[in-house]
Design a protein around this motif. Structure first.
Motif, PDB file in Angstrom:
ATOM      1  N   GLY A 244      48.063  12.525  39.574  1.00 25.41           N
ATOM      2  CA  GLY A 244      48.117  13.365  38.384  1.00 25.41           C
ATOM      3  C   GLY A 244      46.733  13.779  37.926  1.00 25.41           C
ATOM      4  N   GLU A 245      45.803  12.811  37.947  1.00 26.31           N
ATOM      5  CA  GLU A 245      44.422  13.100  37.567  1.00 26.31           C
ATOM      6  C   GLU A 245      43.771  14.042  38.568  1.00 26.31           C
ATOM      7  N   ILE A 247      45.092  16.267  40.711  1.00 22.91           N
ATOM      8  CA  ILE A 247      45.631  17.628  40.681  1.00 22.91           C
ATOM      9  C   ILE A 247      45.172  18.353  39.415  1.00 22.91           C
ATOM     10  N   ALA A 248      45.238  17.644  38.279  1.00 17.69           N
ATOM     11  CA  ALA A 248      44.808  18.256  37.016  1.00 17.69           C
ATOM     12  C   ALA A 248      43.329  18.635  37.065  1.00 17.69           C
ATOM     13  N   ALA A 249      42.506  17.733  37.610  1.00 16.77           N
ATOM     14  CA  ALA A 249      41.072  18.011  37.694  1.00 16.77           C
ATOM     15  C   ALA A 249      40.795  19.226  38.567  1.00 16.77           C
ATOM     16  N   LEU A 251      42.851  21.786  39.183  1.00 18.07           N
ATOM     17  CA  LEU A 251      43.307  22.988  38.499  1.00 18.07           C
ATOM     18  C   LEU A 251      42.396  23.357  37.329  1.00 18.07           C
ATOM     19  N   GLU A 252      41.819  22.327  36.684  1.00 17.85           N
ATOM     20  CA  GLU A 252      40.940  22.564  35.537  1.00 17.85           C
ATOM     21  C   GLU A 252      39.480  22.729  35.939  1.00 17.85           C
ATOM     22  N   ARG A 254      37.220  20.601  37.235  1.00 20.95           N
ATOM     23  CA  ARG A 254      36.344  19.544  36.728  1.00 20.95           C
ATOM     24  C   ARG A 254      36.390  18.373  37.692  1.00 20.95           C
ATOM     25  N   ALA A 256      37.206  14.760  39.071  1.00 16.33           N
ATOM     26  CA  ALA A 256      38.288  13.812  38.793  1.00 16.33           C
ATOM     27  C   ALA A 256      37.685  12.448  38.476  1.00 16.33           C
ATOM     28  N   TYR A 258      39.024   8.740  38.895  1.00 13.52           N
ATOM     29  CA  TYR A 258      40.102   7.901  39.411  1.00 13.52           C
ATOM     30  C   TYR A 258      39.932   6.452  38.984  1.00 13.52           C
TER      31      TYR A 258
END
Length: 259
Positions: A244-245, A247-249, A251-252, A254, A256, A258
């Motif tokens: 989740g982290e 993929i979000a990173a 897309l954003e 930035r 990640a 972990y």
């Protein structure tokens, strides 16, 4: 000077240093046991995300101590067999360890030292380092998984030349053969390995553990079973918080973070 295996932390990387410089860091049973213990502790420590194996001073490891081996010829064969079992336990522990293990090689990397480096996931070597499967030069056959590793890493004829002839091989030649991952300037193998580990430490530990397990199994697993294992690992990792982290990173746009 007493031979030992030293351990210290550098950020999220544990550095294991073979320390027997008066004998070019020759190995011994106490080191094998210490190596297994260190990895067992590191496996359960979330602060440790990678491990480096290196040698103290100018050399990585010259292999077994020939004086000890000569003395063991006067002992029952079980004495040497037990010593080799200790080495093999360490080799298997490295292979099964769920975090990346990097060999940082300077100078001589011979005999069981070469076997130990081959057991690691990645090898980073100084440009002037020299590797040798030196067993046949003293009337011995390999241990430490050398035959297993080399026969999987290169063509049969090339591996057999190293094993049968005991030729000295430069780090750059082994890089060409796909055995050494990266070559560094002399004296900078450890610092380059630490930089590599920083890159690995920034990745999701659960994903790296899956990759290592899958890669190990791929050598002996039929395709259908390997595909099923890849599916199971992928689904498990997708539902881990790190995915989740990650993929979000992405897309954003930035970095990640972990855990």
């Amino acid at each position: 000077m007493t031979a030992s295996l030293k351990s210290h932390s550098h950020g999220q990387t544990m550095v294991l240093t073979i320390s027997n410089p008066e004998h070019r860091n020759a190995l011994g049973p106490d080191m094998y046991a210490a190596g297994v213990e260190a990895l067992n502790v590191a496996e359960s420590n979330p602060e440790v995300r990678s491990v480096i194996v290196t040698g103290e001073g100018a050399h990585f490891c010259a292999g077994g101590n020939l004086q000890r081996l000569q003395a063991n010829r006067q002992q029952p064969p079980d004495v040497q067999a037990q010593s080799i079992e200790g080495l093999h336990n360490w080799i298997e522990t490295i292979r099964a360890f769920p975090k990346p293990v990097v060999a940082a090689v300077e100078g001589a990397c011979a005999g069981a030292g070469f076997s130990l480096a081959l057991a690691c996931d990645l090898i980073l070597a100084a440009q002037n380092s020299v590797f040798a499967m030196s067993y046949s030069s003293v009337g011995l056959s390999p241990d430490g998984g050398a035959t297993w590793s080399l026969m999987r890493a290169m063509p049969r004829a090339t591996a057999l030349q190293l094993l049968l002839c005991g030729d000295r091989v430069a780090a750059e030649r082994l890089q060409q053969l796909g055995v050494v991952n990266q070559v560094a300037p002399p004296g900078e193998a450890l610092s380059a390995a630490l930089a590599l580990c920083e890159r690995l430490n920034a990745r999701a530990p659960n994903a790296l553990a899956s990759i290592k397990e899958l890669a190990n199994d791929a050598l002996v697993t039929p395709l259908h079973a390997q595909l099923a294992s890849e599916r199971d690992h992928f689904v498990r990792n997708l539902h881990h918080a790190n995915a989740g982290e990650g993929i979000a990173a992405f897309l954003e746009k930035r970095p990640a973070s972990y855990r």
